[in-house]
Every structure is written in structure tokens, then in C-alpha cells.
Design a protein around this motif. Structure first.
Motif, PDB file in Angstrom:
ATOM      1  N   TYR A   1       0.816  -1.218   0.000  1.00 45.08           N
ATOM      2  CA  TYR A   1       0.000   0.000   0.000  1.00 45.08           C
ATOM      3  C   TYR A   1       0.848   1.266   0.000  1.00 45.08           C
ATOM      4  CZ  TYR A   1      -4.361  -2.573   0.862  1.00 45.08           C
ATOM      5  OH  TYR A   1      -5.457  -3.398   0.756  1.00 45.08           O
ATOM      6  N   ARG A   2       2.144   1.112   0.147  1.00 48.97           N
ATOM      7  CA  ARG A   2       3.027   2.278   0.013  1.00 48.97           C
ATOM      8  C   ARG A   2       2.977   2.810  -1.408  1.00 48.97           C
ATOM      9  NH1 ARG A   2       5.299   6.081  -1.109  1.00 48.97           N
ATOM     10  NH2 ARG A   2       7.291   6.956  -0.424  1.00 48.97           N
TER      11      ARG A   2
ATOM     12  N   GLN B   1      -3.306   7.063  13.083  1.00 51.29           N
ATOM     13  CA  GLN B   1      -4.104   5.987  13.663  1.00 51.29           C
ATOM     14  C   GLN B   1      -5.387   5.761  12.877  1.00 51.29           C
ATOM     15  OE1 GLN B   1      -3.549   7.889  17.759  1.00 51.29           O
ATOM     16  NE2 GLN B   1      -4.004   5.775  18.317  1.00 51.29           N
ATOM     17  N   GLN B   2      -6.039   6.842  12.485  1.00 55.19           N
ATOM     18  CA  GLN B   2      -7.274   6.708  11.716  1.00 55.19           C
ATOM     19  C   GLN B   2      -7.006   6.060  10.359  1.00 55.19           C
ATOM     20  OE1 GLN B   2      -9.840  10.300  11.740  1.00 55.19           O
ATOM     21  NE2 GLN B   2      -8.488  11.070  13.331  1.00 55.19           N
ATOM     22  N   THR B   3      -5.872   6.402   9.749  1.00 51.35           N
ATOM     23  CA  THR B   3      -5.515   5.811   8.466  1.00 51.35           C
ATOM     24  C   THR B   3      -5.245   4.324   8.610  1.00 51.35           C
ATOM     25  OG1 THR B   3      -4.538   7.913   7.774  1.00 51.35           O
ATOM     26  CG2 THR B   3      -3.948   5.965   6.492  1.00 51.35           C
ATOM     27  N   ALA B   4      -4.519   3.947   9.656  1.00 54.86           N
ATOM     28  CA  ALA B   4      -4.239   2.535   9.912  1.00 54.86           C
ATOM     29  C   ALA B   4      -5.533   1.761  10.105  1.00 54.86           C
ATOM     30  CB  ALA B   4      -3.336   2.395  11.135  1.00 54.86           C
TER      31      ALA B   4
ATOM     32  N   ILE C   1       2.973   1.944   9.293  1.00 53.72           N
ATOM     33  CA  ILE C   1       2.809   2.936   8.227  1.00 53.72           C
ATOM     34  C   ILE C   1       3.692   4.158   8.463  1.00 53.72           C
ATOM     35  CG2 ILE C   1       0.485   2.130   7.668  1.00 53.72           C
ATOM     36  CD1 ILE C   1      -0.648   4.617   9.005  1.00 53.72           C
ATOM     37  N   GLU C   2       3.915   4.510   9.711  1.00 55.02           N
ATOM     38  CA  GLU C   2       4.831   5.623   9.987  1.00 55.02           C
ATOM     39  C   GLU C   2       6.243   5.274   9.518  1.00 55.02           C
ATOM     40  OE1 GLU C   2       4.900   8.689  11.403  1.00 55.02           O
ATOM     41  OE2 GLU C   2       2.757   8.953  11.734  1.00 55.02           O
TER      42      GLU C   2
END
Length: 223
Positions: free
Chosen positions: A25-26, A104-107, A131-132
């Protein structure tokens, strides 16, 4: 002993799979989220159009930062100060408010299901760290703005811009971007094109924050 080794192998495989998933997803658009699948299973029309961050007017990310996560560019995925303030506010019996960051919301949106269980929150923290580390801030914001639910069957800012204002994500004004950000806590009940008084007031506050974010370079990690 065999059971322990088997469990460790399964755990290691799941870790590797999760890292590969996040790494994919990167570069690739997120194909589906839990709310999208819910709407699809209910037979609802889904409006979405993935656009790169470069094709989204900066007012949108600035509105998101101003409304949701003022320290987005400064933290590593978790804003513990915001969490403490949210906990104190909730303990005082005031309106419930979360301390989740945009990361956090994106994860949660990209990899998990809605809910408040300890297991889901633990997985949310795990994917936030990933993701960070793997995506970086620009990609996190890009994914967030492309998969967030922004209306009934409306996902992502480009679909929202077209649905509410008849323009693309690149053509949104700061006021329109602020109105979209103002409905995010309750995108099903609120309407960015015809907001009620409370949402209008909130949108005006966000619009003022958009100017501050831009003027003070609070969104520097996205430039």
C-alpha cells in the motif's frame, strides 16, 4: 514444545504478511475498506476516485490537520498529550472525544474494522507504527484523504468534492475544504453542502486554522 514452535511460526508468518501488506500500500491504492465493503454488501452505490496528494489542494490537508491532528507532522503516529486531554474530558462527563491521530485513523481505515475492542486497538497501534515507518507522512495523508468516509457511499476527498460542490479535489476552496473536514466526525448525518448551524460554526473555526497551518508551516512534512 511443538505447539509453541508452531505458534511462533504462525506469529512470524503473520508479521511478515502484515509488513508485505503495508509495503504494498506504500505504492498501490487501497482497493477496499471495511465501510466500503459494508456499503457494497448492502447494494449501495460507492463513489470514489483515487487522486495523488499533488492533485489535492493544500487547503484540504491543512483543514484535516487543523481539525483532526495539529501535531501530525511532529509526532510519530501517537499524540499522547491529545490522548490525555481526551481522557480527562471524557472523565469529566463532557462530550466523548477521541485522541486518535490521522495516522491511527488511516491505519484503522486501511487495514481494520470499526470497533473499540482491545484487540482492534492493539492492531491499530501496530499498523500505525508500520505505516509511519514504511509510508512516511505524505503517503499517510494521501491514503487518509482517499479512503476516509465523507458521506453516504462517498469515500475520499475527490469524490466528496464532486458530490458536494461539483469540483475536483484540486479545485476546492479553503471554505469548501473546511466544510468537508467539519463533517468527518459524522459524515452520514452531516452535509458539507448544506450544513447546519453547528457545522457551519465548526467549519469557520477550521477555516481559520487552515490559514494558521499554512502561515506557520505546520504542514511542512507535506511540502
Amino acid at each position: 514444545m511443538r505447539l509453541l514452535l508452531g505458534t511462533l511460526k504462525i506469529a512470524a508468518a503473520l508479521v511478515v504478511l502484515s509488513i508485505v501488506w503495508v509495503a504494498a500500500y506504500r505504492w498501490l491504492p487501497v482497493p477496499m475498506t471495511w465501510p466500503m465493503a459494508r456499503d457494497a454488501m448492502a447494494g449501495k452505490h460507492i463513489a470514489r476516485h483515487w487522486v495523488p496528494l499533488s492533485q489535492i489542494t493544500p487547503a484540504v490537508s491543512r483543514a484535516a490537520i487543523g481539525a483532526e491532528d495539529a501535531r501530525f507532522c511532529a509526532h510519530n503516529g501517537f499524540d499522547f498529550e491529545a490522548m490525555e486531554k481526551a481522557a480527562a474530558r471524557n472523565a469529566a462527563g463532557k462530550a466523548l472525544r477521541g485522541g486518535s491521530t490521522i495516522s491511527q485513523q488511516t491505519a484503522k481505515n486501511a487495514f481494520l474494522w470499526p470497533g473499540r475492542s482491545y484487540i482492534r486497538k492493539g492492531l491499530e497501534a501496530y499498523f500505525t507504527i508500520l505505516i509511519e515507518a514504511i509510508w512516511g507522512k505524505r503517503r499517510i495523508m494521501e491514503v487518509y484523504l482517499n479512503i476516509a468516509e465523507m458521506g453516504p457511499g462517498v469515500y475520499g476527498v475527490d469524490a466528496a468534492a464532486r458530490h458536494y460542490f461539483g469540483v475536483s479535489a484540486s479545485g476546492l476552496s479553503p471554505r469548501q475544504a473546511s466544510r468537508i473536514a467539519a463533517i468527518l466526525p459524522q459524515p452520514i448525518k452531516r452535509d458539507a453542502a448544506a450544513p447546519g448551524r453547528a457545522v457551519k460554526r465548526y467549519a469557520r473555526r477550521i477555516e481559520r486554522r487552515v490559514r494558521v497551518v499554512g502561515r506557520e508551516g505546520i504542514d511542512g512534512c507535506l511540502r
